[in-house]
Write an enzyme that holds these catalytic residues in place. Structure first.
Site, PDB file in Angstrom:
ATOM      1  N   GLU A   1      24.789  13.371  -0.915  1.00  0.00           N
ATOM      2  CA  GLU A   1      23.833  13.030  -2.035  1.00  0.00           C
ATOM      3  C   GLU A   1      24.644  12.953  -3.322  1.00  0.00           C
ATOM      4  O   GLU A   1      23.662  12.681  -4.420  1.00  0.00           O
ATOM      5  CB  GLU A   1      22.934  14.260  -2.132  1.00  0.00           C
ATOM      6  CG  GLU A   1      21.680  14.531  -1.230  1.00  0.00           C
ATOM      7  CD  GLU A   1      22.541  14.481   0.257  1.00  0.00           C
ATOM      8  OE1 GLU A   1      23.213  15.176   0.627  1.00  0.00           O
ATOM      9  OE2 GLU A   1      21.951  13.728   1.155  1.00  0.00           O
TER      10      GLU A   1
ATOM     11  N   ASN B   1      24.135  10.880   6.302  1.00  0.00           N
ATOM     12  CA  ASN B   1      23.225   9.634   5.690  1.00  0.00           C
ATOM     13  C   ASN B   1      24.162   8.668   4.639  1.00  0.00           C
ATOM     14  O   ASN B   1      25.109   9.135   4.190  1.00  0.00           O
ATOM     15  CB  ASN B   1      22.002  10.214   4.671  1.00  0.00           C
ATOM     16  CG  ASN B   1      22.574  10.925   3.751  1.00  0.00           C
ATOM     17  OD1 ASN B   1      23.067  11.918   3.726  1.00  0.00           O
ATOM     18  ND2 ASN B   1      22.347  10.596   2.228  1.00  0.00           N
TER      19      ASN B   1
ATOM     20  N   ASP C   1      16.924   9.659   4.678  1.00  0.00           N
ATOM     21  CA  ASP C   1      18.065  10.716   4.652  1.00  0.00           C
ATOM     22  C   ASP C   1      18.160  11.264   6.034  1.00  0.00           C
ATOM     23  O   ASP C   1      18.250  12.526   6.133  1.00  0.00           O
ATOM     24  CB  ASP C   1      17.604  11.726   3.586  1.00  0.00           C
ATOM     25  CG  ASP C   1      18.801  12.811   3.622  1.00  0.00           C
ATOM     26  OD1 ASP C   1      19.725  12.474   3.716  1.00  0.00           O
ATOM     27  OD2 ASP C   1      18.348  14.023   3.427  1.00  0.00           O
TER      28      ASP C   1
END
Lengths: 162, 537
Positions: B137, B221, B263
């Site tokens: 992220e 991801n 994701d």
């Protein structure tokens, strides 16, 4: 990611903020040491506690800059755009918090005044709040601080792009 | 595994308050060792009350807490050859002497200034220990590394994006499907230079097959979440690598979610089982992916034998077994500036990190998982090192049903079907533990530690701990000949961030949108951090 995209983002910001350029320069002229000497928050003196030795309240001075920007809808809107563009939103979301603490509640670890919030953004905080000193001009730090202040005003969270 | 019978669990044998947080556990010579966020504790189980033998505090940089995407967690420590290995949030792998608790070596691998943390449990294999970074992220560039157990020296390090020489793709790389063949696909399947901050971290589980000498791990991801910004398959993210343990050379790769849009990290556990498949003996690898499919792969070559849905799915329509490709549902494909509703599974997947457990006795896989869907809006985002690189507003919610957000199921691998399933109010975020006595253990986010019958799912016993459970049950046979089972109670993790981080539920997008689905969690549990040890009677 494309550096190109980031450049675009920054130029958009510059456009949004161009109206403030004049006052920005003016402030810098008033406090010529603001780039180098800490704190660069011009004339503010902030305390993080309500306690002071001798049973007194801590000495604090609100800055003229903070008072000028706080509550000004245009500055708040500019701050909101910056809150998204600087990825504050990725850690604090729309005020509810995530990697960073919530900003829409009434609990403040490092103080709730606009001077406190600007200091948090500028200096960073030990448990993972990055310091934006040098990355953002002081003027923009004040604008973001003005926006952050509105999050806890009890209003429903504003959403960026929907 | 010692044979627990289905009789009642006697009593709490020991408890220890460890402060807040913690998910991992590992047993070393009858002594369980745990990392509670950052501190490693050794308990002496040979004495009554299991007194603390030593503690080891690696004192990670406090600032690392700010770049840990989904609460401050550690997925566990591992024991091998007299040492305990674990990772620190600020990016180090540490080896500690299991007897004395003294540090043997410490190797810096991740840089928090680039958003890298390490939260996974290392896997010792032969003379090495395998680790990888977190930060999908934060626009990190993902990697896995093998360290020498004796010295901490990095033997190999392979990235999951970029040119073949960095990914350790060479002449030994023999993927099963055509889309993985070609030069530098870790560069060409991305828009210019985006692979440099393309995510693809290794924060889940590593498996090792000593006969094939291969390590297997899933890749997270791609970054940013905003998929409109990165057209292409985004190799080598959201898939699985098989690598030579000694050299790190890639042998095969398979991508669960090409050009992931939701994701769906590919990091869930890979359970290595040898089974009869359509009458043939196969060296298989079973993987319940976040995208909602239960994959059975041939672990010698990366061929997909089966991919059956185990949870409600709207984001995709199935897996084409001829090409190996996931078939997307165009109606649910995210678009910048438009809100796409009812994408199932949600970002944490039909199942997240919570490891399942295979029983050699029943032949079933016991899977703790989620029932979550989401509404998602892609928004503009620019990469700024050390800050999140996400670019979506997400709001999660309960999937189909009565509002239950979690499930615990028994899965028949050979027939690709659910045998039984238990609905839970919240995502089942704890690991599963199957014993040879036909008892299966798991915990709930309300704090119940449960034992159920392996063949029917019938509740046999439960105990209410002081906080929600996101840890992994462990069992061992004590020097007194008795079987023990332990669980760490203490809510947190991505799903529990609303409680652990005192998040504000008025903002449903908080914690990457998980808060929206967990608004009632603070009503039923509080922060914790207590180890419970039970004897089986």
């Amino acid at each position: 990611m494309s550096t190109h995209r980031l450049a675009l983002l920054f130029s958009l910001m510059a456009f949004a903020l161009s109206a403030c350029d004049g006052s920005d320069r003016q402030v810098k002229k008033q406090t010529p040491s603001s780039e180098t000497a800490a704190p660069s928050s011009s004339d503010s003196e902030v305390a993080l506690v309500p306690l002071a030795p001798g049973g007194k309240v801590p000495l604090q001075t609100a800055s003229a800059e903070g008072a000028r920007i706080e509550g000004d809808p245009e500055q708040i809107e500019a701050g909101k755009q910056l809150f998204m563009a600087m990825n504050c939103v990725g850690c604090h979301f729309h005020g509810g918090g995530g990697m960073g603490p919530p900003l829409m509640d009434t609990k403040w670890i490092y103080g709730s005044s606009i001077d406190n919030i600007a200091a948090t953004i500028r200096e960073g905080r030990p448990n993972g709040m990055p310091s934006f000193r040098g990355f953002l001009p002081d003027e923009q730090i004040w604008q973001i601080a003005a926006y952050v202040k509105t999050l806890s005003a009890g209003a429903p969270p504003p959403f960026a792009t929907q | 595994m010692p044979g627990a019978n289905t009789g009642p669990i006697e009593k709490v044998k020991a408890t220890l308050r460890l402060g807040e947080q913690g998910a991992g556990s590992s047993a070393a010579r009858g002594r369980p060792l745990r990392t509670a966020c950052c501190t490693l504790y050794a308990l002496d189980l040979s004495q009554s009350g299991a007194p603390l033998k030593w503690t080891f505090d690696p004192a990670p940089e406090p600032a690392s807490q700010g770049v840990a995407c989904c609460d401050v967690v550690n997925r566990g420590a591992a024991y091998a050859n007299g040492k305990v290995f674990f990772n620190t949030l600020d990016g180090d792998t540490v080896a500690v002497d299991a007897e004395t608790g003294k540090q043997v070596w410490r190797t810096k691998l991740g840089d928090i200034r680039l958003g890298e943390t390490i939260t996974m449990a290392p896997l010792p294999a032969k003379d090495k220990v395998i680790v990888g970074n977190s930060g999908g992220e934060m626009g990190v560039r993902g990697w896995a590394a093998a360290l020498d157990q004796a010295t901490g020296r990095v033997v190999w390090k392979a990235t999951n994006t970029g040119p073949d020489k960095d990914v350790l793709i060479g002449s030994e790389f023999k993927p099963f499907y055509a889309q993985y063949k070609g030069k530098d696909l870790g560069v060409s399947t991305w828009p210019a230079d985006m692979w440099r901050q393309g995510g693809g971290s290794v924060w889940g589980w590593v498996s090792y097959d000593p006969d094939l000498n291969l390590v297997y791990y899933g890749v997270s991801n791609p970054g940013p979440w905003n998929s409109s910004l990165r057209p292409g398959d985004n190799l080598w993210t959201a898939g699985i690598f098989a690598r030579d343990l000694d050299t790190g050379a890639a042998r095969w790769f398979y991508q669960w979610s090409p050009h992931d849009v939701s994701d769906y990290d590919g990091v869930n556990e890979n359970v290595l089982v040898d089974l009869m498949w359509k009458g043939q003996p196969r060296k298989a690898l079973v993987h319940p992916d976040r995208n909602g499919y239960m994959y059975v792969l041939d672990r010698t070559n990366g061929e997909v034998l089966s991919a059956a849905p185990y949870a409600p799915i709207t984001s995709t329509k199935g897996v084409d077994l001829a090409s190996g490709r996931l078939i997307y549902n165009e109606d649910k494909r995210p678009e910048q500036g438009k809100t796409i509703t009812d994408i199932c599974p949600a970002a944490p997947g039909a199942k997240d990190w919570q490891p399942s457990s295979f029983s050699h006795k029943s032949g079933l896989l016991y899977v703790p998982h989620n029932n979550l869907c989401m509404d998602l809006t892609e928004v503009e985002v620019g990469y700024i090192a050390g800050t999140p690189y996400v670019g979506t507003d997400v709001k999660m919610k309960a999937g189909p049903g009565d509002g239950h957000r979690g499930e615990f199921m028994a899965w028949d691998i050979g027939h690709s079907r659910k045998i039984w399933s238990i609905n839970e109010r919240f995502p089942v975020w704890s690991g599963a533990l199957a014993t040879a006595g036909d008892v299966v253990f798991y915990g709930t986010m309300e704090g119940w530690f449960k034992a159920v019958d392996a063949s029917t799912g019938k509740l046999l016993w439960r105990f209410k701990t002081s906080s929600g459970i996101i840890g992994q049950p462990t069992t061992w046979k004590g020097s007194d000949g008795k079987q023990y089972v332990a669980i760490l109670s203490g809510v947190g993790g991505w799903s529990g961030a609303i409680v652990a981080g005192d998040l504000d539920k008025r903002d449903g997008t908080a914690a990457l949108g998980f808060v929206n689905a967990m608004k009632d969690l603070p009503d039923v549990t509080t922060k914790g951090g207590t180890l419970y040890v039970f004897t089986l009677g």
